[in-house]
Write an enzyme that holds these catalytic residues in place. Structure first.
Site, PDB file in Angstrom:
ATOM      1  N   CYS A  31      37.522  42.334  41.493  1.00  9.58           N
ATOM      2  CA  CYS A  31      38.222  43.466  42.116  1.00  9.58           C
ATOM      3  C   CYS A  31      37.651  43.731  43.515  1.00  9.58           C
ATOM      4  O   CYS A  31      37.781  42.895  44.393  1.00  9.58           O
ATOM      5  CB  CYS A  31      38.164  44.691  41.216  1.00  9.58           C
ATOM      6  SG  CYS A  31      39.418  45.929  41.638  1.00  9.58           S
TER       7      CYS A  31
ATOM      8  N   HIS B 284      40.663  42.307  36.287  1.00  7.37           N
ATOM      9  CA  HIS B 284      39.395  42.615  35.616  1.00  7.37           C
ATOM     10  C   HIS B 284      39.245  41.777  34.350  1.00  7.37           C
ATOM     11  O   HIS B 284      39.802  42.135  33.318  1.00  7.37           O
ATOM     12  CB  HIS B 284      39.354  44.100  35.242  1.00  7.37           C
ATOM     13  CG  HIS B 284      39.206  44.996  36.425  1.00  7.37           C
ATOM     14  ND1 HIS B 284      37.997  45.427  36.885  1.00  7.37           N
ATOM     15  CD2 HIS B 284      40.123  45.499  37.272  1.00  7.37           C
ATOM     16  CE1 HIS B 284      38.166  46.179  37.954  1.00  7.37           C
ATOM     17  NE2 HIS B 284      39.454  46.240  38.212  1.00  7.37           N
TER      18      HIS B 284
ATOM     19  N   GLU C 279      36.797  41.645  32.424  1.00  7.45           N
ATOM     20  CA  GLU C 279      36.092  42.446  31.404  1.00  7.45           C
ATOM     21  C   GLU C 279      37.026  43.428  30.703  1.00  7.45           C
ATOM     22  O   GLU C 279      36.661  44.013  29.694  1.00  7.45           O
ATOM     23  CB  GLU C 279      34.893  43.159  32.037  1.00  7.45           C
ATOM     24  CG  GLU C 279      35.176  44.417  32.860  1.00  7.45           C
ATOM     25  CD  GLU C 279      35.717  44.166  34.275  1.00  7.45           C
ATOM     26  OE1 GLU C 279      36.082  43.015  34.600  1.00  7.45           O
ATOM     27  OE2 GLU C 279      35.787  45.138  35.049  1.00  7.45           O
TER      28      GLU C 279
END
Lengths: 205, 251
Positions: free
Chosen positions: A82, A187, A189
């Site tokens: 990001c 993202h 994650e």
């Protein structure tokens, strides 16, 4: 020994990135300690927030020069996530300040043709078109969606640096790969299991 | 193409998931972490945790819960309920929340939306609006529906958008818990006039309700609670149904 350092420069929560590495059996350390960053053999640069603040924080903490040394001279593998990816650009419309400039590129605000149809931030799950051969997307289904949340995006001046592109009104660069430098706008994650596979591929790269 | 999102909502009271009908008659619906993991594995696109008591002692319980969720769950999540200062927001974001949802705090201090967006970025500021159709219009309500404001939901949503909100979470109190479908008119009015995403909430009872709120009301995301908690609708079946009806979702 794999020493993965998640660089802490005060831009957003880093624990969820660390925990996702842990879930796939890989230990990664969150740190702003310059010596530890120097010793890293893989670097994760996450981050959420304002581009100019990101640059300012990296410089104030003395991390900026070390990153340049590690990435450009020692060729240590790095993944920017990001804002961490956007900081690799030469400049951004979000703040009048130079980025790390590792990739010949700029970060620009989304310029959509229809503001009601294409809402900004670009929030949610979107797909990727892989532009060149790489190992980071091994074992990931080609039609997988990844989670995005951003108002600015990357523009590569050299299309050879583009790893994936994504459609949102128009096509934008959603990840980049140049030698040891990987950057993803989405993202991993937060992108469920396929995001964890990507992190695993980075760790094992 | 950007997929439409399905978002289960977990109402939290003393660390447990609960659910009421029309904001009342609250009953226990399970352990939040277990439910959250279950929903992530089922293909939920995002989760909402709403603290429905939000006292001072509860804030710590909530921050601890948020930490656990951030560790265990690999999809994004929103936390809301009783947030009343920049410090509250900061604590929850630092605990690992991806976004925070503000309601009364934003209405009472619209300037705070601007501050929060400037500080943390618009992408993590969700403005929740509880609304009820009464006297021929949709009005904003506070405190779980106990206080009616002389403010129209549409006007407030526009104001929140220009102040820097990243998303609007719109709950129709007429529809919440009824399982008779979402509030189509106000959802559509917001979706067609705002340049930020709208999450529709309240009333989803069958798969067709979700199709309608995406297709006709053009919501970006749809939120529901009890129908998911009590497995009246299973998320994989719902997403498959939406895809078969040309509403793209993440399968």
């Amino acid at each position: 020994m794999n020493k993965i350092i998640i660089v802490d420069y005060g831009m957003g929560n880093l624990r969820s990135v660390q925990k996702k590495f842990e879930r796939i059996g890989i230990s990664a350390l969150i740190s702003d300690n310059l010596n530890l960053i120097k010793q890293a053999n893989k670097i994760v640069l996450p981050g959420v927030g304002h581009f100019a603040n990101g640059v300012k924080n990296l410089k104030e903490r003395g991390i900026w020069d070390i990153l340049n040394q590690k990435v450009l001279i020692e060729k240590t593998p790095i993944i920017g996530i990001c804002l961490g990816m956007q900081l690799m650009a030469k400049s951004s419309e979000e703040g009048d300040i130079e980025g790390l400039g590792w990739i010949d590129s700029q970060v620009v605000r989304f310029k959509v043709s229809d503001k009601i149809k294409y809402k900004i931030p670009h929030i949610g799950w979107n797909n990727l078109k892989i532009k060149k051969v790489n190992t980071f997307f091994n074992n990931i289904e080609p039609e997988s969606l990844f989670y995005f949340v951003h108002s600015y995006h990357f523009v590569c001046n050299n299309l050879g640096d583009e790893l994936t592109s994504t459609e949102y009104d128009y096509t934008f660069t959603s990840s980049i790969l140049k030698e040891n430098i990987l950057g993803v706008q989405f993202h991993p994650e937060k992108s469920h299991d396929q995001g964890e596979i990507l992190l695993k591929n980075f760790a094992n790269h | 193409m950007l997929a439409k999102r399905i978002i289960p909502c977990l109402d939290i009271k003393n660390g447990r998931t609960v659910k009421g009908i029309n904001f009342e008659n609250i009953r226990d619906a399970g352990d939040p972490i277990e439910l959250a993991s279950f929903y992530a594995s089922q293909g939920a696109d995002e989760l909402v945790f709403l603290d429905i008591i939000a006292t001072f002692e509860n804030r710590k319980t909530l921050a601890n819960l948020v930490k656990k969720v951030a560790h265990e769950i690999n999809i994004p999540f929103i936390v809301g309920g009783g947030i009343s200062s920049i410090e509250d927001v900061s604590i929850l974001l630092n605990a690992g929340a991806d976004k925070i949802s503000i309601n009364s705090y934003a209405v009472r201090n619209p300037i705070q939306i601007e501050k929060l967006a400037g500080f943390f970025g618009s992408q993590c500021i969700v403005v929740a609006i509880d609304t009820k159709y009464i006297d021929d219009d949709w009005f904003v309500y506070l405190n779980g529906g106990r206080i009616r404001l002389p403010l129209k939901a549409f006007d407030w949503a526009k104001q929140a958008e220009s102040a820097g909100a990243g998303e609007i979470l719109l709950t129709s109190m007429n529809h919440d818990g009824t399982k008779k479908g979402f509030a189509m008119d106000i959802t559509m009015q917001l979706s067609k006039n705002l340049s930020i995403p709208v999450i529709a909430s309240g009333g989803g009872g069958c798969m067709k309700d979700f199709l309608d709120v995406f297709e006709k009301a053009e919501a970006d995301a749809a939120l529901a609670a009890s129908i998911f908690h009590y497995k009246e609708i299973e998320i994989p079946a719902l997403k498959k149904y939406l895809n078969e009806n040309n509403v793209e979702t993440r399968l």
